[in-house]
Design an enzyme around this catalytic site. Structure first.
Site, PDB file in Angstrom:
ATOM      1  N   ARG A  98     104.996   5.209 131.564  1.00 31.68           N
ATOM      2  CA  ARG A  98     104.896   6.492 132.278  1.00 31.68           C
ATOM      3  C   ARG A  98     103.464   6.740 132.748  1.00 31.68           C
ATOM      4  NH1 ARG A  98     107.175   9.983 127.700  1.00 31.68           N
ATOM      5  NH2 ARG A  98     106.771  11.800 128.996  1.00 31.68           N
ATOM      6  N   LYS A 108     101.639  20.590 130.970  1.00 29.45           N
ATOM      7  CA  LYS A 108     102.298  21.342 132.047  1.00 29.45           C
ATOM      8  C   LYS A 108     103.385  22.275 131.498  1.00 29.45           C
ATOM      9  CE  LYS A 108     103.528  17.611 134.313  1.00 29.45           C
ATOM     10  NZ  LYS A 108     102.997  16.598 133.363  1.00 29.45           N
ATOM     11  N   ARG A 123     106.091  14.225 142.437  1.00 27.17           N
ATOM     12  CA  ARG A 123     105.463  13.137 141.690  1.00 27.17           C
ATOM     13  C   ARG A 123     105.135  11.956 142.594  1.00 27.17           C
ATOM     14  NH1 ARG A 123     107.760  14.586 136.254  1.00 27.17           N
ATOM     15  NH2 ARG A 123     106.798  13.259 134.704  1.00 27.17           N
ATOM     16  N   ARG A 132     104.750  14.795 120.100  1.00 27.70           N
ATOM     17  CA  ARG A 132     105.429  15.955 120.699  1.00 27.70           C
ATOM     18  C   ARG A 132     106.818  16.165 120.100  1.00 27.70           C
ATOM     19  NH1 ARG A 132     105.822  16.531 127.136  1.00 27.70           N
ATOM     20  NH2 ARG A 132     106.836  14.487 127.024  1.00 27.70           N
ATOM     21  N   ARG A 181     111.615  13.474 122.028  1.00 29.75           N
ATOM     22  CA  ARG A 181     112.227  12.941 123.237  1.00 29.75           C
ATOM     23  C   ARG A 181     112.342  11.423 123.141  1.00 29.75           C
ATOM     24  NH1 ARG A 181     109.316  15.680 128.418  1.00 29.75           N
ATOM     25  NH2 ARG A 181     109.475  13.521 129.122  1.00 29.75           N
TER      26      ARG A 181
HETATM   27  P1  ADP Z   1     103.721  17.886 129.869  1.00 24.69           P
HETATM   28  O1  ADP Z   1     104.752  18.954 130.191  1.00 24.69           O
HETATM   29  O2  ADP Z   1     102.584  17.881 130.844  1.00 24.69           O
HETATM   30  O3  ADP Z   1     104.322  16.535 129.685  1.00 24.69           O
HETATM   31  P2  ADP Z   1     103.493  19.289 127.308  1.00 24.69           P
HETATM   32  O4  ADP Z   1     103.235  20.701 127.692  1.00 24.69           O
HETATM   33  O5  ADP Z   1     104.865  18.957 126.799  1.00 24.69           O
HETATM   34  O6  ADP Z   1     103.061  18.265 128.480  1.00 24.69           O
HETATM   35  O7  ADP Z   1     102.391  18.898 126.218  1.00 24.69           O
HETATM   36  C1  ADP Z   1     102.380  17.586 125.638  1.00 24.69           C
HETATM   37  C2  ADP Z   1     102.049  17.680 124.145  1.00 24.69           C
HETATM   38  O8  ADP Z   1     100.689  18.113 123.990  1.00 24.69           O
HETATM   39  C3  ADP Z   1     102.905  18.701 123.389  1.00 24.69           C
HETATM   40  O9  ADP Z   1     103.146  18.170 122.101  1.00 24.69           O
HETATM   41  C4  ADP Z   1     102.017  19.960 123.333  1.00 24.69           C
HETATM   42  O10 ADP Z   1     102.295  20.758 122.191  1.00 24.69           O
HETATM   43  C5  ADP Z   1     100.619  19.348 123.258  1.00 24.69           C
HETATM   44  N1  ADP Z   1      99.596  20.147 123.953  1.00 24.69           N
HETATM   45  C6  ADP Z   1      99.741  20.874 125.093  1.00 24.69           C
HETATM   46  N2  ADP Z   1      98.566  21.452 125.440  1.00 24.69           N
HETATM   47  C7  ADP Z   1      97.656  21.048 124.510  1.00 24.69           C
HETATM   48  C8  ADP Z   1      96.258  21.310 124.314  1.00 24.69           C
HETATM   49  N3  ADP Z   1      95.557  22.071 125.157  1.00 24.69           N
HETATM   50  N4  ADP Z   1      95.653  20.731 123.247  1.00 24.69           N
HETATM   51  C9  ADP Z   1      96.366  19.946 122.384  1.00 24.69           C
HETATM   52  N5  ADP Z   1      97.669  19.672 122.500  1.00 24.69           N
HETATM   53  C10 ADP Z   1      98.323  20.217 123.567  1.00 24.69           C
HETATM   54  P1  AMP Z   2     108.910  15.080 132.397  1.00 24.60           P
HETATM   55  O1  AMP Z   2     109.805  15.957 131.588  1.00 24.60           O
HETATM   56  O2  AMP Z   2     108.284  15.804 133.539  1.00 24.60           O
HETATM   57  O3  AMP Z   2     107.927  14.323 131.554  1.00 24.60           O
HETATM   58  O4  AMP Z   2     109.864  13.990 133.064  1.00 24.60           O
HETATM   59  C1  AMP Z   2     110.596  13.063 132.288  1.00 24.60           C
HETATM   60  C2  AMP Z   2     111.085  11.930 133.170  1.00 24.60           C
HETATM   61  O5  AMP Z   2     112.005  12.440 134.157  1.00 24.60           O
HETATM   62  C3  AMP Z   2     110.027  11.187 133.960  1.00 24.60           C
HETATM   63  O6  AMP Z   2     109.386  10.167 133.206  1.00 24.60           O
HETATM   64  C4  AMP Z   2     110.849  10.623 135.121  1.00 24.60           C
HETATM   65  O7  AMP Z   2     111.574   9.482 134.727  1.00 24.60           O
HETATM   66  C5  AMP Z   2     111.842  11.754 135.397  1.00 24.60           C
HETATM   67  N1  AMP Z   2     111.305  12.706 136.389  1.00 24.60           N
HETATM   68  C6  AMP Z   2     110.933  13.997 136.180  1.00 24.60           C
HETATM   69  N2  AMP Z   2     110.490  14.564 137.313  1.00 24.60           N
HETATM   70  C7  AMP Z   2     110.562  13.601 138.269  1.00 24.60           C
HETATM   71  C8  AMP Z   2     110.227  13.543 139.648  1.00 24.60           C
HETATM   72  N3  AMP Z   2     109.686  14.596 140.294  1.00 24.60           N
HETATM   73  N4  AMP Z   2     110.454  12.385 140.316  1.00 24.60           N
HETATM   74  C9  AMP Z   2     111.001  11.318 139.707  1.00 24.60           C
HETATM   75  N5  AMP Z   2     111.318  11.296 138.404  1.00 24.60           N
HETATM   76  C10 AMP Z   2     111.102  12.418 137.681  1.00 24.60           C
END
Ligand code: ADP
Ligand code: AMP
Length: 216
Positions: A171, A13, A88, A127, A160
């Protein structure tokens, strides 16, 4: 363009949001980024959010909804926005609909990025993120040009605190029980755009643009 990015943690995302906001010129609203900024600054919101985030649980709806409601009232959201990681829960989705109704508007698209659990674990544990601009990289799948340094703003990349295997498992479980039902919720409303997330980053972006009725 009023868009929600839906998908499990690690589905891409944040990665795709960066491209989408550049292309459509809309603000990126990530509740996770908002919580992390508050944690970094040591605000009361940050202290409370951290107690949930560290355990892989969701921050309570009341708190999260209030933050998003305030953010959506800001001027830069007048012509659209990209919500990432919100809603969420069904309660959050309903609160979002109401908040938009009170502003005489509604969502245009809900993009759901699908990725299987096995790939999610590999993505999340490898990541590396930039706490300054929110950019997301991966040690193997999407490495930065210079190791440990953000391509976009040159700040240091970090892992993170919640990207460890124990918290990742919680999660993913929380996603399955509390967030996954939103796929059907938005499908019924005719807003869901399904995207296969296990493709190259560029290809996923191309598919998202198509789903939004636009060229890449
Ligand atoms: P989210 O915001 O949904 O938690 P991220 O955008 O941070 O996910 O992506 C999670 C991890 O996967 C990051 O390390 C990113 O670089 C990697 N990633 C994102 N898209 C892809 C893809 N299409 N193929 C492989 N790795 C990806
Ligand atoms: P994310 O960066 O989206 O992976 O979010 C990291 C963490 O923040 C999640 O695991 C939750 O603990 C909290 N969080 C983010 N967005 C929400 C949401 N919409 N509702 C509740 N908790 C959230």
């Amino acid at each position: 363009m009023r868009i929600v990015l839906l998908g499990p943690p690690g589905s891409g995302k944040g990665t795709q949001a960066k491209f989408i906001i550049d292309k459509f010129g809309i603000p990126h609203i990530s509740t996770g980024d908002i919580f992390r900024k508050n944690i970094k600054e040591g605000t009361p919101l940050g202290v409370e959010a951290k107690s949930y985030i560290d355990k892989g649980q969701l921050v309570p709806d009341e708190l999260t909804i209030a933050i998003v409601e305030d953010r959506l009232k800001e001027d830069d959201c007048k012509n659209g926005f990209m919500l990432d990681g919100f809603p969420r829960t069904v309660a959050q989705a309903e609160a979002l609909t109401k908040a938009l109704e009170s502003m005489n508007t509604s969502l245009d698209h809900v993009i759901n990025i699908a990725v299987a659990d096995k790939a999610l674990v590999d993505r999340l544990t490898g990541r590396r993120v930039c706490l300054s601009c929110g950019a997301s990289f991966h040690m193997v799948f999407n490495p930065p040009k210079k190791e440990g340094i953000c391509d976009y703003c040159s700040a240091e990349l970090v892992q993170r605190a919640d990207d460890n295997i124990d918290t990742v498992s919680s999660r993913l479980e929380v996603y399955g029980t509390q967030t996954k039902p939103l796929i059907e919720y938005y499908e019924i409303k005719g807003l869901l755009r399904a995207i296969e997330g296990e493709k190259d980053i560029d290809k996923v972006f191309e598919d998202i643009c198509k789903a939004l009725g636009s060229d890449k």
